[in-house]
Design a protein around this motif. Structure first.
Motif, mmCIF file in Angstrom:
data_model
loop_
_atom_site.group_PDB
_atom_site.id
_atom_site.type_symbol
_atom_site.label_atom_id
_atom_site.label_comp_id
_atom_site.label_asym_id
_atom_site.label_seq_id
_atom_site.Cartn_x
_atom_site.Cartn_y
_atom_site.Cartn_z
ATOM 1 N N LYS A 1 0.812 -1.213 0.000
ATOM 2 C CA LYS A 1 0.000 0.000 0.000
ATOM 3 C C LYS A 1 0.850 1.270 0.000
ATOM 4 C CE LYS A 1 -4.051 -2.068 2.257
ATOM 5 N NZ LYS A 1 -4.978 -1.995 3.409
ATOM 6 N N ALA A 2 2.132 1.128 0.326
ATOM 7 C CA ALA A 2 3.015 2.301 0.328
ATOM 8 C C ALA A 2 3.206 2.844 -1.088
ATOM 9 C CB ALA A 2 4.365 1.932 0.937
ATOM 10 N N GLY A 3 3.133 1.962 -2.068
ATOM 11 C CA GLY A 3 3.247 2.402 -3.463
ATOM 12 C C GLY A 3 4.672 2.665 -3.894
ATOM 13 N N ILE A 4 5.294 3.705 -3.339
ATOM 14 C CA ILE A 4 6.666 4.080 -3.666
ATOM 15 C C ILE A 4 7.500 4.017 -2.391
ATOM 16 C CG2 ILE A 4 8.183 5.913 -4.513
ATOM 17 C CD1 ILE A 4 6.482 4.777 -6.689
ATOM 18 N N ILE A 5 8.632 3.321 -2.470
ATOM 19 C CA ILE A 5 9.534 3.232 -1.313
ATOM 20 C C ILE A 5 10.970 3.451 -1.772
ATOM 21 C CG2 ILE A 5 8.080 1.663 0.053
ATOM 22 C CD1 ILE A 5 9.863 -0.648 -1.015
ATOM 23 N N PRO A 6 11.811 3.980 -0.899
ATOM 24 C CA PRO A 6 13.241 4.049 -1.230
ATOM 25 C C PRO A 6 13.864 2.657 -1.099
ATOM 26 C CG PRO A 6 12.850 4.930 0.962
ATOM 27 C CD PRO A 6 11.490 4.642 0.385
ATOM 28 N N VAL A 7 14.823 2.341 -1.953
ATOM 29 C CA VAL A 7 15.465 1.029 -1.911
ATOM 30 C C VAL A 7 16.968 1.173 -2.106
ATOM 31 C CG1 VAL A 7 13.420 -0.140 -2.838
ATOM 32 C CG2 VAL A 7 15.250 0.589 -4.408
ATOM 33 N N VAL A 8 17.671 0.139 -1.724
ATOM 34 C CA VAL A 8 19.062 -0.048 -2.120
ATOM 35 C C VAL A 8 19.086 -1.318 -2.967
ATOM 36 C CG1 VAL A 8 20.082 1.165 -0.179
ATOM 37 C CG2 VAL A 8 19.556 -1.260 0.043
ATOM 38 N N TYR A 9 20.016 -1.380 -3.892
ATOM 39 C CA TYR A 9 20.014 -2.513 -4.818
ATOM 40 C C TYR A 9 21.430 -2.827 -5.280
ATOM 41 C CZ TYR A 9 20.802 0.793 -8.642
ATOM 42 O OH TYR A 9 21.342 1.756 -9.457
ATOM 43 N N ARG A 10 21.571 -4.033 -5.837
ATOM 44 C CA ARG A 10 22.827 -4.411 -6.469
ATOM 45 C C ARG A 10 22.570 -5.482 -7.519
ATOM 46 N NH1 ARG A 10 26.195 -8.180 -2.099
ATOM 47 N NH2 ARG A 10 24.598 -9.795 -1.825
ATOM 48 N N ARG A 11 23.400 -5.494 -8.560
ATOM 49 C CA ARG A 11 23.332 -6.531 -9.576
ATOM 50 C C ARG A 11 23.871 -7.833 -8.994
ATOM 51 N NH1 ARG A 11 23.953 -5.800 -15.111
ATOM 52 N NH2 ARG A 11 24.229 -8.063 -15.133
ATOM 53 N N VAL A 12 23.237 -8.936 -9.354
ATOM 54 C CA VAL A 12 23.690 -10.254 -8.925
ATOM 55 C C VAL A 12 23.607 -11.212 -10.113
ATOM 56 C CG1 VAL A 12 23.052 -9.969 -6.499
ATOM 57 C CG2 VAL A 12 21.366 -10.876 -8.116
ATOM 58 N N PRO A 13 24.373 -12.305 -10.087
ATOM 59 C CA PRO A 13 24.259 -13.302 -11.154
ATOM 60 C C PRO A 13 22.864 -13.924 -11.162
ATOM 61 C CG PRO A 13 26.280 -13.619 -9.886
ATOM 62 C CD PRO A 13 25.448 -12.640 -9.122
ATOM 63 N N CYS A 14 22.419 -14.335 -12.340
ATOM 64 C CA CYS A 14 21.127 -14.995 -12.473
ATOM 65 C C CYS A 14 21.320 -16.507 -12.425
ATOM 66 C CB CYS A 14 20.469 -14.616 -13.801
ATOM 67 S SG CYS A 14 20.143 -12.854 -13.990
ATOM 68 N N GLY A 15 20.696 -17.142 -11.470
ATOM 69 C CA GLY A 15 20.755 -18.596 -11.378
ATOM 70 C C GLY A 15 19.578 -19.198 -12.120
ATOM 71 N N LYS A 16 19.799 -19.703 -13.305
ATOM 72 C CA LYS A 16 18.728 -20.251 -14.126
ATOM 73 C C LYS A 16 18.909 -21.763 -14.286
ATOM 74 C CE LYS A 16 16.765 -16.307 -14.956
ATOM 75 N NZ LYS A 16 15.438 -15.980 -14.360
ATOM 76 N N LYS A 17 17.821 -22.488 -14.128
ATOM 77 C CA LYS A 17 17.840 -23.927 -14.323
ATOM 78 C C LYS A 17 17.491 -24.249 -15.777
ATOM 79 C CE LYS A 17 16.538 -25.001 -9.560
ATOM 80 N NZ LYS A 17 15.551 -25.684 -8.674
ATOM 81 N N GLY A 18 18.078 -25.316 -16.293
ATOM 82 C CA GLY A 18 17.838 -25.665 -17.684
ATOM 83 C C GLY A 18 18.690 -24.819 -18.607
ATOM 84 N N GLY A 19 18.562 -25.032 -19.877
ATOM 85 C CA GLY A 19 19.393 -24.317 -20.833
ATOM 86 C C GLY A 19 18.741 -23.071 -21.386
ATOM 87 N N LEU A 20 19.438 -22.436 -22.302
ATOM 88 C CA LEU A 20 18.897 -21.279 -23.006
ATOM 89 C C LEU A 20 17.658 -21.677 -23.799
ATOM 90 C CD1 LEU A 20 22.257 -19.985 -24.473
ATOM 91 C CD2 LEU A 20 21.026 -18.974 -22.559
ATOM 92 N N ARG A 21 16.763 -20.718 -23.997
ATOM 93 C CA ARG A 21 15.555 -20.942 -24.780
ATOM 94 C C ARG A 21 15.478 -19.915 -25.902
ATOM 95 N NH1 ARG A 21 11.353 -21.676 -19.647
ATOM 96 N NH2 ARG A 21 12.498 -23.388 -18.664
ATOM 97 N N PHE A 22 15.149 -20.387 -27.095
ATOM 98 C CA PHE A 22 15.077 -19.533 -28.270
ATOM 99 C C PHE A 22 13.685 -19.645 -28.886
ATOM 100 C CE2 PHE A 22 19.450 -20.770 -27.699
ATOM 101 C CZ PHE A 22 20.175 -19.621 -27.929
ATOM 102 N N THR A 23 12.944 -18.531 -28.914
ATOM 103 C CA THR A 23 11.659 -18.485 -29.606
ATOM 104 C C THR A 23 11.880 -17.841 -30.971
ATOM 105 O OG1 THR A 23 10.375 -18.355 -27.558
ATOM 106 C CG2 THR A 23 9.298 -17.600 -29.567
ATOM 107 N N LEU A 24 11.439 -18.524 -32.017
ATOM 108 C CA LEU A 24 11.732 -18.099 -33.382
ATOM 109 C C LEU A 24 10.502 -17.494 -34.048
ATOM 110 C CD1 LEU A 24 13.860 -21.180 -34.513
ATOM 111 C CD2 LEU A 24 14.599 -19.113 -33.307
ATOM 112 N N GLN A 25 10.682 -16.326 -34.642
ATOM 113 C CA GLN A 25 9.637 -15.634 -35.395
ATOM 114 C C GLN A 25 10.205 -15.216 -36.747
ATOM 115 O OE1 GLN A 25 6.628 -15.514 -34.296
ATOM 116 N NE2 GLN A 25 6.787 -15.807 -32.079
#
Length: 215
Positions: A102-126
């Motif tokens: 309900k606060a809507g907007i809050i101050p934050v601190v943040y940092r980039r981290v590695p992405c832990g993804k399971k399975g391999g890459l996925r490619f959608t073709l169009q």
């Protein structure tokens, strides 16, 4: 705060089926970097607000969308995503892990981290018979992509150009050929090759999995 389930500027489609879930975030254009930040992961912590939940260290989110500027509003009152402001428009489930929504907007601190993804890459073709558009998803490591190449079973490596978000394109006739892809991470500069991702009878509109990913 929005519950992002599908669509979005990165082109990931359904966030559940494509491995991103509900802990997602739309980035202000300063962070979005014309789509090169798609797939990046952040730890976000609520800071210096009565809305913050005590004893909650952080939540981890993946960038899947753009929070566009609102030039009709000042950047400190409504135009939260206006450049050069850094802003995270978090999905409601992610926001609720660190603060009262309900606060809507809050101050934050943040940092980039590695992405832990399971399975391999996925490619959608169009595309069509003369133009291939590939969306690359479920990217581990840095989570982002700065360059992409495609190789048909009858061609050499073809450099693809960045279309938008997490999509890359090649103006080549590749129908009827098995496809391999090579991608480079924007943040780590690592390059990996996914061989024979799509068989020779691949079809537009389908998603194909590779057995490799960034760590």
């Amino acid at each position: 705060m929005i519950l992002y389930i599908s669509g979005g500027a990165c082109g990931y489609g359904n966030l559940f089926t494509n491995g991103y879930g509900v802990d997602t975030v739309a980035l202000s254009s300063t962070l979005f970097n014309n789509g090169y930040a798609c797939g990046t992961c952040f730890q976000i912590k609520c800071a210096q607000s009565k809305a913050c939940y005590p004893n909650v260290a952080f939540t981890t989110v993946t960038a899947t969308n753009l929070c566009p500027p609102n030039w009709a509003k000042p950047s400190n009152n409504g135009g939260w995503c206006n450049p050069p402001r850094v802003h995270f428009d978090m999905s409601k489930p992610a926001f609720m892990k660190i603060a009262n929504w309900k606060a809507g907007i809050i101050p934050v601190v943040y940092r980039r981290v590695p992405c832990g993804k399971k399975g391999g890459l996925r490619f959608t073709l169009q595309g069509n018979g003369y133009w291939l558009l590939a969306y690359v998803m479920n990217v581990g490591g840095g989570g982002d992509v700065s360059g992409m190449w495609v190789k048909g079973s009858k061609t050499g490596w073809i450099k693809m150009s960045h279309n938008w978000g997490a999509s890359y394109q090649a103006f080549s006739s590749l129908v009827g050929q098995s496809l391999s892809f090579r991608i480079t991470s924007y943040s780590t500069k690592e390059t990996i090759t996914a061989w024979n991702v799509a068989p020779s009878n691949w079809r537009f509109g389908l998603t194909y999995n590779a057995n490799v990913n960034f760590r």
